[in-house]
Write a protein that holds these residues in place. Sequence first.
Motif, PDB file in Angstrom:
ATOM      1  N   THR A   7      38.815  52.207  11.191  1.00  0.00           N
ATOM      2  CA  THR A   7      37.420  51.893  10.895  1.00  0.00           C
ATOM      3  C   THR A   7      37.316  50.710   9.950  1.00  0.00           C
ATOM      4  N   LEU A   8      38.187  50.685   8.956  1.00  0.00           N
ATOM      5  CA  LEU A   8      38.221  49.566   8.012  1.00  0.00           C
ATOM      6  C   LEU A   8      38.479  48.255   8.741  1.00  0.00           C
ATOM      7  N   LEU A   9      39.429  48.273   9.656  1.00  0.00           N
ATOM      8  CA  LEU A   9      39.767  47.070  10.417  1.00  0.00           C
ATOM      9  C   LEU A   9      38.641  46.666  11.358  1.00  0.00           C
ATOM     10  N   ALA A  10      38.042  47.651  12.026  1.00  0.00           N
ATOM     11  CA  ALA A  10      36.964  47.348  12.967  1.00  0.00           C
ATOM     12  C   ALA A  10      35.779  46.710  12.251  1.00  0.00           C
ATOM     13  N   THR A  11      35.449  47.222  11.065  1.00  0.00           N
ATOM     14  CA  THR A  11      34.344  46.652  10.295  1.00  0.00           C
ATOM     15  C   THR A  11      34.658  45.223   9.880  1.00  0.00           C
TER      16      THR A  11
END
Length: 323
Positions: A7-11
């Motif tokens: 999720t951190l990477l996708a954001t």
Amino acid sequence: MQPDLSTLLATALRQLDYGQQPATLYDPIRYIMSLGGKRLRPLLTLLGGQLFTDDLVPLVKPALATEVFHNFTLLHDDLMDQAPLRRGQPTVHEKWNANVAILSGDVMLVRAYELLFENVPLPLLPQVLRRFSQTAAEVCEGQQWDMNFETDTSITIAQYLDMIRLKTAVLLGFALELGAVLAGASAEDAEHLRQFGTDIGLAFQLRDDLLDVYGDAATFGKRVGGDIISDKKTFLLLTAQAQANPAQQATLARYLGQPLADADAKVRAVRGIYDELEIRPQTEALINDYFQAALQHLERVAAPAARKQPLHHLALQLMDRES
């Protein structure tokens, strides 16, 4: 833990600004980056860093450099292969044209470098850029070897393994090494992680080769036997050619490099030779050798076992194994 990192990477990926005008240069970049994928390389960077630090925020943008670079290689590979689809959607050269694919890919390489030199601490920057440049050149070498192999009839198994190491595995190794370096790991630990990623990459590519012949069409995601149909030189084919008796050699010669009248018959015949020579268990044994070598490198990293668990779990997932 991994879903949080994903999720951190996708954001962070959604927030990247590649440029605006001309739109025909930057829209294709946003397009290919929006097609998804495993985001494996930046995840490996964060998991590599997580072995040594709890503060992963400074690692996110450098990690994204590996994903931008990886998609740059896919964009150009698709053009060279004249592939019509990428992740089920039209490739950039199909949706726009070849010139756009070349230029947009060039900008992606530039952006990958920018993500590094704008976000890597200055004392580490020369080391990181030097290793990234070496890795990028090796990936290009691997792609060129892969294209050379299409017309070279004297390829050895060792040459094939070195090609997939360059084309696929070294970037996984760099991604892990990058995370370790940014998190303050020792040179020895960073090297073990690089080797871990490289060995996992080799095992993963060999497994993909195996699934192309023996996988379930419903779950493999592409036509089983595609490598056989296209005469692609893989570990399986090269091993069969090296071990075949005269009758088996004659069967292979009858189907390889010849006009394709019946694709299914070709797949059955070549796979039959593989079965006679027990190519599948030989391939599985080599996959396991690389997998075990990778785990030995991970074991030697000076970090608590609990911090290593996410990487170990990811390796099992990639190999579709339980232990």
